[in-house]
Design a protein around this motif. Structure first.
Motif, PDB file in Angstrom:
ATOM      1  N   GLU A   1     -58.816 -31.651   5.355  1.00 56.27           N
ATOM      2  CA  GLU A   1     -58.228 -32.685   6.207  1.00 56.27           C
ATOM      3  C   GLU A   1     -57.378 -32.076   7.317  1.00 56.27           C
ATOM      4  OE1 GLU A   1     -57.628 -33.191   2.582  1.00 56.27           O
ATOM      5  OE2 GLU A   1     -59.636 -34.056   2.664  1.00 56.27           O
ATOM      6  N   GLY A   2     -57.237 -30.739   7.348  1.00 58.59           N
ATOM      7  CA  GLY A   2     -56.432 -30.083   8.372  1.00 58.59           C
ATOM      8  C   GLY A   2     -54.958 -30.000   8.025  1.00 58.59           C
ATOM      9  N   LYS A   3     -54.604 -30.265   6.773  1.00 57.16           N
ATOM     10  CA  LYS A   3     -53.213 -30.204   6.332  1.00 57.16           C
ATOM     11  C   LYS A   3     -52.927 -28.843   5.692  1.00 57.16           C
ATOM     12  CE  LYS A   3     -52.927 -35.167   5.511  1.00 57.16           C
ATOM     13  NZ  LYS A   3     -52.369 -35.413   6.814  1.00 57.16           N
ATOM     14  N   VAL A   4     -51.688 -28.376   5.862  1.00 56.82           N
ATOM     15  CA  VAL A   4     -51.285 -27.096   5.304  1.00 56.82           C
ATOM     16  C   VAL A   4     -50.812 -27.277   3.859  1.00 56.82           C
ATOM     17  CG1 VAL A   4     -49.618 -25.209   5.477  1.00 56.82           C
ATOM     18  CG2 VAL A   4     -50.688 -26.139   7.534  1.00 56.82           C
ATOM     19  N   ILE A   5     -51.345 -26.447   2.983  1.00 60.32           N
ATOM     20  CA  ILE A   5     -50.944 -26.417   1.575  1.00 60.32           C
ATOM     21  C   ILE A   5     -50.391 -25.022   1.316  1.00 60.32           C
ATOM     22  CG2 ILE A   5     -51.697 -26.673  -0.821  1.00 60.32           C
ATOM     23  CD1 ILE A   5     -52.103 -29.222   0.925  1.00 60.32           C
ATOM     24  N   VAL A   6     -49.105 -24.923   0.954  1.00 60.37           N
ATOM     25  CA  VAL A   6     -48.491 -23.624   0.680  1.00 60.37           C
ATOM     26  C   VAL A   6     -48.899 -23.194  -0.730  1.00 60.37           C
ATOM     27  CG1 VAL A   6     -46.338 -22.333   0.500  1.00 60.37           C
ATOM     28  CG2 VAL A   6     -46.558 -24.168   2.198  1.00 60.37           C
TER      29      VAL A   6
ATOM     30  N   GLU B   1     -57.791 -16.803  18.579  1.00 55.40           N
ATOM     31  CA  GLU B   1     -56.662 -16.124  19.220  1.00 55.40           C
ATOM     32  C   GLU B   1     -55.551 -17.121  19.530  1.00 55.40           C
ATOM     33  OE1 GLU B   1     -55.650 -13.841  23.386  1.00 55.40           O
ATOM     34  OE2 GLU B   1     -57.661 -13.641  22.565  1.00 55.40           O
ATOM     35  N   CYS B   2     -55.921 -18.294  20.009  1.00 57.96           N
ATOM     36  CA  CYS B   2     -54.937 -19.346  20.297  1.00 57.96           C
ATOM     37  C   CYS B   2     -54.223 -19.757  19.011  1.00 57.96           C
ATOM     38  CB  CYS B   2     -55.626 -20.541  20.946  1.00 57.96           C
ATOM     39  SG  CYS B   2     -54.478 -21.840  21.475  1.00 57.96           S
ATOM     40  N   PHE B   3     -54.967 -19.888  17.907  1.00 54.60           N
ATOM     41  CA  PHE B   3     -54.388 -20.217  16.603  1.00 54.60           C
ATOM     42  C   PHE B   3     -53.306 -19.199  16.249  1.00 54.60           C
ATOM     43  CE2 PHE B   3     -54.020 -19.688  12.077  1.00 54.60           C
ATOM     44  CZ  PHE B   3     -54.014 -20.973  11.568  1.00 54.60           C
ATOM     45  N   ASN B   4     -53.637 -17.903  16.365  1.00 58.16           N
ATOM     46  CA  ASN B   4     -52.682 -16.854  16.015  1.00 58.16           C
ATOM     47  C   ASN B   4     -51.440 -16.908  16.904  1.00 58.16           C
ATOM     48  OD1 ASN B   4     -54.210 -15.829  13.903  1.00 58.16           O
ATOM     49  ND2 ASN B   4     -55.358 -14.472  15.259  1.00 58.16           N
ATOM     50  N   GLU B   5     -51.636 -17.146  18.192  1.00 59.08           N
ATOM     51  CA  GLU B   5     -50.493 -17.250  19.107  1.00 59.08           C
ATOM     52  C   GLU B   5     -49.604 -18.433  18.737  1.00 59.08           C
ATOM     53  OE1 GLU B   5     -52.235 -17.465  22.999  1.00 59.08           O
ATOM     54  OE2 GLU B   5     -52.861 -15.352  22.947  1.00 59.08           O
ATOM     55  N   LYS B   6     -50.223 -19.573  18.429  1.00 57.02           N
ATOM     56  CA  LYS B   6     -49.446 -20.770  18.074  1.00 57.02           C
ATOM     57  C   LYS B   6     -48.720 -20.570  16.743  1.00 57.02           C
ATOM     58  CE  LYS B   6     -50.704 -23.692  21.404  1.00 57.02           C
ATOM     59  NZ  LYS B   6     -49.819 -24.485  22.229  1.00 57.02           N
TER      60      LYS B   6
ATOM     61  N   ASN C   1     -39.379 -22.014  14.190  1.00 59.56           N
ATOM     62  CA  ASN C   1     -39.062 -22.866  13.042  1.00 59.56           C
ATOM     63  C   ASN C   1     -38.454 -22.158  11.841  1.00 59.56           C
ATOM     64  OD1 ASN C   1     -40.152 -25.730  13.641  1.00 59.56           O
ATOM     65  ND2 ASN C   1     -41.702 -24.324  14.417  1.00 59.56           N
ATOM     66  N   TYR C   2     -38.449 -20.828  11.828  1.00 57.02           N
ATOM     67  CA  TYR C   2     -37.812 -20.131  10.713  1.00 57.02           C
ATOM     68  C   TYR C   2     -36.309 -20.166  10.922  1.00 57.02           C
ATOM     69  CZ  TYR C   2     -36.426 -16.743   7.259  1.00 57.02           C
ATOM     70  OH  TYR C   2     -35.822 -16.145   6.180  1.00 57.02           O
ATOM     71  N   GLU C   3     -35.590 -20.631   9.909  1.00 58.43           N
ATOM     72  CA  GLU C   3     -34.133 -20.702   9.971  1.00 58.43           C
ATOM     73  C   GLU C   3     -33.550 -19.691   8.990  1.00 58.43           C
ATOM     74  OE1 GLU C   3     -32.664 -24.696   9.593  1.00 58.43           O
ATOM     75  OE2 GLU C   3     -34.330 -25.486  10.791  1.00 58.43           O
ATOM     76  N   TYR C   4     -32.888 -18.672   9.546  1.00 60.12           N
ATOM     77  CA  TYR C   4     -32.310 -17.627   8.701  1.00 60.12           C
ATOM     78  C   TYR C   4     -31.267 -18.225   7.765  1.00 60.12           C
ATOM     79  CZ  TYR C   4     -34.523 -13.919  11.357  1.00 60.12           C
ATOM     80  OH  TYR C   4     -35.448 -13.096  11.923  1.00 60.12           O
ATOM     81  N   PRO C   5     -31.401 -17.968   6.455  1.00 60.67           N
ATOM     82  CA  PRO C   5     -30.403 -18.464   5.511  1.00 60.67           C
ATOM     83  C   PRO C   5     -29.115 -17.626   5.597  1.00 60.67           C
ATOM     84  CG  PRO C   5     -32.114 -17.222   4.357  1.00 60.67           C
ATOM     85  CD  PRO C   5     -32.519 -17.297   5.792  1.00 60.67           C
ATOM     86  N   MET C   6     -28.027 -18.242   5.205  1.00 60.92           N
ATOM     87  CA  MET C   6     -26.724 -17.579   5.208  1.00 60.92           C
ATOM     88  C   MET C   6     -26.247 -17.386   3.769  1.00 60.92           C
ATOM     89  SD  MET C   6     -25.664 -17.307   8.491  1.00 60.92           S
ATOM     90  CE  MET C   6     -23.898 -17.207   8.425  1.00 60.92           C
ATOM     91  N   LYS C   7     -25.546 -16.277   3.574  1.00 59.37           N
ATOM     92  CA  LYS C   7     -24.936 -15.988   2.272  1.00 59.37           C
ATOM     93  C   LYS C   7     -23.657 -15.204   2.559  1.00 59.37           C
ATOM     94  CE  LYS C   7     -26.270 -13.837  -2.108  1.00 59.37           C
ATOM     95  NZ  LYS C   7     -27.386 -13.122  -2.729  1.00 59.37           N
TER      96      LYS C   7
ATOM     97  N   LYS D   1     -44.128 -25.455   5.753  1.00 60.62           N
ATOM     98  CA  LYS D   1     -44.343 -26.893   5.581  1.00 60.62           C
ATOM     99  C   LYS D   1     -44.296 -27.645   6.908  1.00 60.62           C
ATOM    100  CE  LYS D   1     -42.454 -27.302   0.905  1.00 60.62           C
ATOM    101  NZ  LYS D   1     -41.351 -27.900   0.127  1.00 60.62           N
ATOM    102  N   LYS D   2     -43.712 -27.031   7.939  1.00 59.80           N
ATOM    103  CA  LYS D   2     -43.604 -27.670   9.253  1.00 59.80           C
ATOM    104  C   LYS D   2     -44.808 -27.391  10.151  1.00 59.80           C
ATOM    105  CE  LYS D   2     -38.564 -27.409   9.195  1.00 59.80           C
ATOM    106  NZ  LYS D   2     -37.403 -26.752   9.813  1.00 59.80           N
ATOM    107  N   ILE D   3     -45.766 -26.607   9.678  1.00 57.33           N
ATOM    108  CA  ILE D   3     -46.966 -26.357  10.486  1.00 57.33           C
ATOM    109  C   ILE D   3     -47.659 -27.699  10.697  1.00 57.33           C
ATOM    110  CG2 ILE D   3     -49.261 -25.281  10.518  1.00 57.33           C
ATOM    111  CD1 ILE D   3     -48.062 -22.922   8.996  1.00 57.33           C
TER     112      ILE D   3
END
Length: 124
Positions: free
Chosen positions: A75-80, A38-43, A51-57, A99-101
């Motif tokens: 190793e606990g690293k995020v792979i997209v 549950e803590c994982f999901n909240e974080k 951290n999401y930055e809305y793109p502009m057009k 990528k910022k996780i």
């Protein structure tokens, strides 16, 4: 009859005991949480909001829906793995956010580090 009952109890008890012991990855700050999942999901949700930055057009925010898939490896690293949606700018912004996780303690399977896949959909 009693012998059959005792044998059945040992048999089914053995099957239950043979199931794999699995833990979820632990997000930094969730180490002492009672419910780490549950803590994982909240974080994760907080990470997306922050951290999401809305793109502009053409001076307007670009919005869209994306389906994302990522692994937290041994190793606990995020792979997209993938980011799929109809708006390329939103897809790229979602990929950059993933990528910022932060690195974290990986999930385990029977006490050994184990890779975990996560798939979800976001509307931005």
């Amino acid at each position: 009859m009693k012998k059959l009952l005792v044998i059945a109890c040992f048999f089914f008890g053995g099957i239950a005991g043979a199931q794999a012991q699995q833990t979820s990855p632990v997000w930094p700050g969730c180490e002492d949480a009672e419910d780490k999942s549950e803590c994982f999901n909240e974080k994760l949700n907080a990470h997306v909001r922050e951290n999401y930055e809305y793109p502009m057009k053409q001076n307007a925010y670009v919005r869209g829906e994306v389906k994302v898939s990522f692994n937290i490896n041994e190793e606990g690293k995020v792979i997209v793995n993938s980011v799929e949606g109809s708006e390329p700018l939103v897809n790229e912004a979602a990929r950059e956010m993933l990528k910022k996780i932060p690195d974290m303690k990986p999930g385990t399977l029977n006490g050994e580090p184990d890779s975990r896949n996560f798939t979800t959909t976001y509307r931005f």
